[in-house]
Design a protein around this motif. Structure first.
Motif, mmCIF file in Angstrom:
data_model
loop_
_atom_site.group_PDB
_atom_site.id
_atom_site.type_symbol
_atom_site.label_atom_id
_atom_site.label_comp_id
_atom_site.label_asym_id
_atom_site.label_seq_id
_atom_site.Cartn_x
_atom_site.Cartn_y
_atom_site.Cartn_z
ATOM 1 N N PRO A 319 0.822 -1.219 0.000
ATOM 2 C CA PRO A 319 0.000 0.000 0.000
ATOM 3 C C PRO A 319 0.852 1.264 0.000
ATOM 4 N N SER A 320 2.007 1.229 0.627
ATOM 5 C CA SER A 320 2.824 2.447 0.644
ATOM 6 C C SER A 320 3.405 2.708 -0.734
ATOM 7 N N GLU A 321 3.738 1.654 -1.453
ATOM 8 C CA GLU A 321 4.247 1.866 -2.802
ATOM 9 C C GLU A 321 3.137 2.354 -3.716
ATOM 10 N N ALA A 322 1.909 1.872 -3.451
ATOM 11 C CA ALA A 322 0.791 2.276 -4.293
ATOM 12 C C ALA A 322 0.447 3.739 -4.084
ATOM 13 N N GLY A 323 0.663 4.233 -2.858
ATOM 14 C CA GLY A 323 0.319 5.622 -2.587
ATOM 15 C C GLY A 323 -1.151 5.843 -2.852
ATOM 16 N N GLY A 324 -1.444 6.700 -3.794
ATOM 17 C CA GLY A 324 -2.846 6.910 -4.116
ATOM 18 C C GLY A 324 -3.309 6.039 -5.250
ATOM 19 N N GLY A 325 -2.403 5.218 -5.764
ATOM 20 C CA GLY A 325 -2.762 4.375 -6.904
ATOM 21 C C GLY A 325 -3.316 3.042 -6.452
ATOM 22 N N SER A 326 -3.467 2.156 -7.382
ATOM 23 C CA SER A 326 -4.078 0.878 -7.074
ATOM 24 C C SER A 326 -3.673 -0.114 -8.144
ATOM 25 N N PRO A 327 -3.897 -1.361 -8.037
ATOM 26 C CA PRO A 327 -4.139 -2.067 -6.780
ATOM 27 C C PRO A 327 -2.826 -2.589 -6.211
ATOM 28 N N TYR A 328 -2.835 -3.092 -5.030
ATOM 29 C CA TYR A 328 -1.627 -3.702 -4.503
ATOM 30 C C TYR A 328 -1.911 -5.154 -4.138
ATOM 31 N N ALA A 329 -0.873 -5.960 -4.235
ATOM 32 C CA ALA A 329 -0.980 -7.378 -3.867
ATOM 33 C C ALA A 329 0.058 -7.636 -2.790
ATOM 34 N N THR A 330 -0.393 -8.113 -1.644
ATOM 35 C CA THR A 330 0.529 -8.310 -0.523
ATOM 36 C C THR A 330 0.358 -9.710 0.036
ATOM 37 N N ALA A 331 1.334 -10.116 0.803
ATOM 38 C CA ALA A 331 1.252 -11.423 1.456
ATOM 39 C C ALA A 331 0.072 -11.428 2.411
ATOM 40 N N ALA A 332 -0.593 -12.559 2.474
ATOM 41 C CA ALA A 332 -1.747 -12.666 3.356
ATOM 42 C C ALA A 332 -1.839 -14.086 3.857
ATOM 43 N N ILE A 333 -2.539 -14.244 4.944
ATOM 44 C CA ILE A 333 -2.808 -15.571 5.481
ATOM 45 C C ILE A 333 -4.100 -16.043 4.848
#
Lengths: 470, 200
Positions: A319-333
């Motif tokens: 999310p920090s790299e996305a800033g105001g952009g989208s979308p982001y994919a991050t590690a999740a459980i």
């Protein structure tokens, strides 16, 4: 017994009275005994009725309720950890944040249950890794890099995830004023400006489109089944709505047409079509890891959207790299396994169960390719060494096949047997006269129940890992 | 001597008589057919109905919305007349109370609703939501557990349609919510909703 025909002249009145008194006494005794018998009969009737109306449960209902309460609690905590710590890697999520949240939740929950003379223990016993794809800022649903067109209709369209099991798929803050006006029922594929989510199944040929449009100032949802060629149904909400596809609710109210995700055969491919005709936020959690560039999920999605796994990219990494952009994919459980032990006066309940909040259909059972690394050893001919790594949530891996394809025809392939819950290895494939050509390497893993998942990459046989495709 | 024996005999006989009469009468005082509130049937019925209403409210989310239906500026539930909890049988201001009214109060069955939370010392404290008086000795209580998170929002019914809508105020910034924040992670508190029903 005294004679009763009375000799009045013999004896006092006492004896005569005494005789009658004895009669009265015996009669009264008989009445008393019959009353007591009546009381005994009545007593037994009352006791039988009382016994018959007692509930016969042994207290197992409370144990099952406690287990369901723990399942809901742990599932919601897992989703909150995924959301609040998006951007952290998987080891931090499972090693630090999830246990911290459980340590906050567990004492309060046990305190409540102890007040009724029961207790329980919850211990984390394992997790499976997934990816959370989300857009946290209200806006259109477009990918990071423009130019994606995997479907060929409804531009702009893009592939969100494939092929995956999905849970907790929610579109929030969708406002009717940003949607296109339409009226049910219509074929989403023939319109050019109604946003819809397309879900294609990999185990069959069916597809569903969930169209969001504006109807009388309110958000309306229509679900279209491509196989049947007709609408499954539609639901109407308010001027701002939350569409929950995995729970099949619209603004918290049940919307039955949205329950199609239960019917998906195999894995799902999720597309957004006409993605600039909507405004809101979304999130979904999928069962493949791939939040870093070069990982199977991102490569597969980028390849579908932009022709190569190295172009794009489709997502931001945090999310920090996305800033105001989208979308982001991050590690999740994706799922959590807990050991649960419940103790009450008469019941001890010991079990281990899996928690995956809002998972539609049967539990995730498909194997996944978690890593594919291709080394280009081409010299006079094409030669690639493919090292792969696969896992299976049920631990029943069966075979893995690696194919080298040129222009959609297979030029070399190799099948290796695998087993257990995770395995890795490497294969070398070659094509004798292929120097400089473009090849597609397809890795497909199958488990003993014939569930499959595949991954593909494009490479140029030039003994050079740089460039795109490499 | 014989007179004394006779007297003794009559006294014992009368004792026997009166004793058996007393025994027979006191046994008939309670039967399942009496209209008192102590019937096991009615208790089971009420428990089953209360469990059903509570489970439906939890599944549909109406229970969570009712627990968060809190007016932060006035430090009470929305729509109460006086004090923090509901005491009058007025138009139910949210769906959970409406379903309780339909299931119980319209049939002459009274109810209390309490929200039990854990405070920062680890003790259980009770916040009344609905109070209609002291329950009789044959009341039944059903409970369900609910977890509140830091990013849950308070609910209000600004348009008066009986359906609670979310506000913008999150729990961890609410100033006067009845339950405190007991966790440093995203868990706010764990509450148990108790519904007690009894026949008036």
């Amino acid at each position: 017994m005294a004679s009763v025909d009375g000799h009045r002249d013999r004896g006092h009145d006492d004896h005569g009275h005494g005789d009658r008194a004895q009669m009265v006494l015996i009669g009264a005794l008989a009445v008393a005994v019959s009353l007591v018998m009546l009381a005994v009969v009545l007593n037994s009737a009352i006791y039988t009725q009382n016994l018959a109306t007692r509930s016969g449960e042994a207290g197992t209902g409370a144990a099952v309720d406690a287990r369901d309460g723990v399942r809901d609690g742990v599932g919601a905590i897992t989703d909150r950890v995924n959301e609040n710590h998006a951007g952290d890697d998987y080891a931090t999520l499972t090693g630090t944040h999830l246990p911290a949240a459980m340590d906050d939740w567990r004492p309060a929950a046990v305190r409540h249950v102890m007040a009724s003379g029961r207790t329980f223990r919850v211990d984390l016993a394992g997790n499976t890794e997934g990816t959370r794809i989300a857009d946290g800022s209200v806006g259109t649903f477009e990918p990071r890099t423009s130019g994606a067109n995997p479907l060929g209709y409804g531009s702009p369209n893009w592939l969100v995830a494939t092929p995956v099991e999905v849970r907790h798929f929610r579109l929030s803050d969708v406002s009717a004023s940003d949607l296109t006006s339409a009226s049910a029922s219509f074929d989403p594929q023939t319109t050019s400006d109604v946003f819809f989510v397309e879900v294609r199944e990999t185990g069959g040929s069916d597809a569903w489109q969930v169209a969001l449009y504006e109807d009388g100032g309110k958000v309306s949802v229509e679900v279209w089944d491509e196989d049947e060629g007709s609408a499954v149904g539609s639901c109407l909400a308010d001027s701002t709505a939350t569409v929950d596809l995995t729970r099949a609710t619209l603004d918290g109210q049940r919307c039955e047409p949205l329950a199609f995700l239960d019917d998906v055969d195999g894995l799902a491919k999720i597309y957004y079509v006409n993605s600039d005709d909507v405004s809101g936020t979304y999130e979904l959690t999928v069962d493949r890891a791939g939040y870093q560039t070069g990982d199977p999920l991102k490569d597969r999605v980028d390849a579908a959207n932009y022709d190569d796994q190295c172009s794009g990219p489709t997502y931001f990494d945090s999310p920090s790299e996305a800033g105001g952009g989208s979308p982001y994919a991050t590690a999740a459980i994706y799922s959590t396994t807990v050991d649960f032990r419940y103790l009450s006066q008469s019941v001890t309940y010991d079990t281990r169960f899996r928690v995956a909040n809002d998972e539609p259909g049967p539990i995730a059972k498909h194997p996944k390719v978690i890593d594919v690394t291709v080394t280009d050893n081409s010299d006079s001919g094409a030669s690639f060494t493919v090292s792969w790594s696969v896992t299976d949530p049920n631990g029943d891996l069966d075979t893995i096949s690696v194919e080298l394809r040129r222009d959609d025809s297979v030029v070399d392939s190799s099948t290796t047997a695998v087993d257990g819950g995770s395995d890795s290895g490497s294969t070398t494939l070659s094509d004798s006269d292929g120097d400089g050509n473009t090849y597609t390497i397809v890795v497909e893993v199958t488990d003993s129940e014939s569930n499959t998942r595949s991954n593909s990459e494009t490479h140029v046989a030039d003994d050079d890992a740089s460039g795109c495709p490499p | 001597m014989r007179a004394q024996a006779h007297t003794l005999e009559s006294v014992v006989a009368s004792l026997l008589l009166i004793g058996s009469l007393v025994f027979a009468y006191q046994v008939t005082a309670v039967t399942p057919l009496t209209g008192s509130t102590s019937s096991q049937h009615i208790e089971n019925q009420q428990r089953a109905a209360a469990e059903g209403v509570l489970q439906i409210a939890e599944k549909s989310g109406a229970l969570r919305r009712a627990v968060l239906f809190w007016d932060d500026t006035k430090n009470r539930f929305y729509g109460t007349d006086d004090g923090q909890y509901y005491t009058n049988k007025v138009d139910p201001p949210n769906e959970f109370l409406a379903s309780l009214t339909r299931a119980f109060e319209d049939r002459g069955i009274s109810l209390n609703v309490n929200v039990v939370y854990v405070d920062s010392d680890g003790d259980r404290r009770r916040q009344r939501m609905v109070y209609r008086g002291e329950p009789s000795s044959n009341a039944v209580t059903v409970t369900t557990m609910l977890t509140l998170y830091d990013d849950d929002v308070l609910y209000a019914d600004s348009d008066g349609d009986g359906v609670a809508e979310p506000t913008d105020e999150e729990l961890d910034t609410a100033s006067s919510f009845y339950a405190p924040d007991v966790g440093s992670s995203s868990v706010y508190n764990v509450v148990v909703v108790e519904v007690t029903v009894w026949r008036q």
